[in-house]
Design a protein around this motif. Structure first.
Motif, short mmCIF file in Angstrom:
data_model
loop_
_atom_site.label_atom_id
_atom_site.label_comp_id
_atom_site.label_asym_id
_atom_site.label_seq_id
_atom_site.Cartn_x
_atom_site.Cartn_y
_atom_site.Cartn_z
N LEU A 40 -12.20 34.91 25.90
CA LEU A 40 -10.76 35.59 25.73
C LEU A 40 -10.42 36.10 27.28
N LEU A 41 -11.07 36.94 27.80
CA LEU A 41 -10.59 37.60 29.18
C LEU A 41 -10.51 36.39 30.25
N TYR A 42 -11.21 35.06 30.08
CA TYR A 42 -11.12 34.21 30.90
C TYR A 42 -9.61 33.51 30.73
N LEU A 43 -9.49 33.22 29.56
CA LEU A 43 -8.20 32.42 29.00
C LEU A 43 -7.05 33.28 29.51
N ALA A 44 -6.94 34.65 29.21
CA ALA A 44 -5.91 35.61 29.52
C ALA A 44 -5.66 35.54 31.14
N SER A 45 -6.90 35.64 31.77
CA SER A 45 -6.63 35.81 33.33
C SER A 45 -6.17 34.54 33.90
N TRP A 46 -6.61 33.32 33.20
CA TRP A 46 -5.95 32.26 33.57
C TRP A 46 -4.49 32.00 33.46
N TYR A 47 -4.09 32.36 32.29
CA TYR A 47 -2.52 32.59 32.04
C TYR A 47 -1.81 33.32 32.87
N TRP A 48 -2.38 34.40 33.14
CA TRP A 48 -1.73 35.68 34.00
C TRP A 48 -1.76 34.97 35.73
N GLY A 49 -2.60 34.43 36.00
CA GLY A 49 -2.63 33.66 37.13
C GLY A 49 -1.82 32.83 37.34
N TRP A 50 -1.57 31.66 36.38
CA TRP A 50 -0.70 30.57 36.24
C TRP A 50 0.62 31.17 36.32
N LEU A 51 1.01 32.46 35.50
CA LEU A 51 2.48 32.98 35.50
C LEU A 51 2.79 33.71 36.91
N GLU A 52 1.54 34.06 37.63
CA GLU A 52 1.82 34.67 38.96
C GLU A 52 2.26 33.52 39.86
N TYR A 53 1.58 32.49 40.07
CA TYR A 53 2.00 31.33 40.81
C TYR A 53 3.41 30.86 40.70
N GLN A 54 3.76 30.81 39.28
CA GLN A 54 5.17 30.50 39.20
C GLN A 54 5.99 31.46 39.86
N LEU A 55 5.53 32.69 39.60
CA LEU A 55 6.62 34.02 40.03
C LEU A 55 6.79 33.79 41.57
N VAL A 56 5.50 33.41 42.09
CA VAL A 56 5.64 33.46 43.63
C VAL A 56 6.60 32.48 44.45
N PHE A 57 6.32 31.03 43.56
CA PHE A 57 6.92 30.02 44.21
C PHE A 57 8.53 29.83 43.67
N MET A 58 8.81 30.55 42.65
CA MET A 58 10.17 30.29 42.33
C MET A 58 11.01 31.67 42.63
N THR A 59 10.39 32.44 43.43
CA THR A 59 11.04 33.65 43.92
C THR A 59 11.14 33.84 45.27
N ASN A 60 10.34 33.02 45.95
CA ASN A 60 9.66 33.27 47.44
C ASN A 60 11.18 32.97 48.14
N SER A 61 12.12 32.18 47.89
CA SER A 61 13.12 31.99 48.63
C SER A 61 14.47 32.92 48.44
N ILE A 62 14.50 33.69 47.25
CA ILE A 62 15.29 34.48 47.13
C ILE A 62 15.31 35.96 47.67
N SER A 63 16.49 36.17 48.47
CA SER A 63 16.27 37.56 49.45
C SER A 63 17.13 38.63 48.68
N ASN A 64 18.04 38.21 47.77
CA ASN A 64 18.71 39.36 47.31
C ASN A 64 17.95 40.17 46.34
N PRO A 65 17.50 41.54 46.45
CA PRO A 65 16.37 42.26 45.52
C PRO A 65 16.82 42.08 44.07
N THR A 66 18.28 42.28 43.97
CA THR A 66 18.58 42.11 42.41
C THR A 66 18.45 40.81 41.85
#
Length: 226
Positions: A73-99
């Motif tokens: 269960l820890l593995y599955l949850a860690s995988w999910y959070w890691g997958w979500l983190e990569y999405q967050l990084v890729f999809m917000t990297n080009s946004i400069s406005n903090p808001t």
């Protein structure tokens, strides 16, 4: 996104597993079918014996990858959070406005999950449901402090820190950035749970998403800070 993530490997603390399930066909099958089975019968009813029957393998072969179902269960949850983190990084990297960056981040963290074709052996939609229903069981244990020191929850905590830093970038004077960040992370799961099981306890429904609620909560909180 699909092309950027195609060769992605979510890096998970190697203390959680005995053998990396991504290293073999059997390991990937264990992950794939554990998601299907936990979603079907729940974590309490899930056993390695039942999983072995599903994948046509000996129960002992599963124990070569995971010490017990808690670690799985820890593995599955860690995988999910890691997958979500990569999405967050890729999809917000080009946004400069903090808001705008914070708003996009809240949308990613709280949105309804869609299946990602980059990972054929993992159904992200079902995994999201498992995280909603079962994630708290991975840390509401007597061993939580020890496991925290071992870094089992590092990816989850890293996500909370990312959101906290974005809150500070919008309003450096806001007094409770960590509390608000963790509220978004944990609260998003809780609102989906309420929406599915205790609908009278939430205003989130087909016309009002958890995303809309948390965008409203976060920006009203940080903009009205005294």
């Amino acid at each position: 996104m699909e092309y950027l993530l195609r060769d992605l490997k979510v890096v998970i603390n190697d203390k959680i597993y005995l053998k990396d399930p991504e290293s073999s066909t059997l390991g990937k099958k264990i992950v794939e079918y554990s998601i299907l089975l936990i979603n079907d019968i729940g974590f309490e009813g899930f056993t390695f014996k039942k999983l072995g029957e599903q994948i046509g393998s000996n129960e002992s072969s599963i124990y070569r990858y995971f010490e017990n179902k808690h670690k799985l269960l820890l593995y599955l949850a860690s995988w999910y959070w890691g997958w979500l983190e990569y999405q967050l990084v890729f999809m917000t990297n080009s946004i400069s406005n903090p808001t705008e960056k914070l708003k996009k981040t809240i949308e990613i963290i709280t949105q309804t999950v869609k299946e990602d074709s980059s990972f054929s052996h993992i159904n992200e939609v079902l995994l999201h449901k498992i995280v909603i229903n079962e994630y708290s069981k991975s840390y509401l244990t007597k061993e939580v402090d020890k496991e925290n020191k071992e870094g089992y929850f590092l990816i989850y905590k890293r996500l909370v820190t990312r959101i906290k830093d974005m809150i500070i970038n919008v309003n450096p004077g806001y007094k409770y950035p960590s509390s608000l960040s963790s509220t978004v992370m944990e609260g998003a799961l809780h609102q989906y749970f309420l929406k599915d099981h205790f609908s009278s306890l939430t205003d989130c429904d087909k016309d009002s998403s958890p995303t809309a609620y948390f965008v409203d909560l976060v920006f009203n909180s940080i903009n009205n800070n005294n």
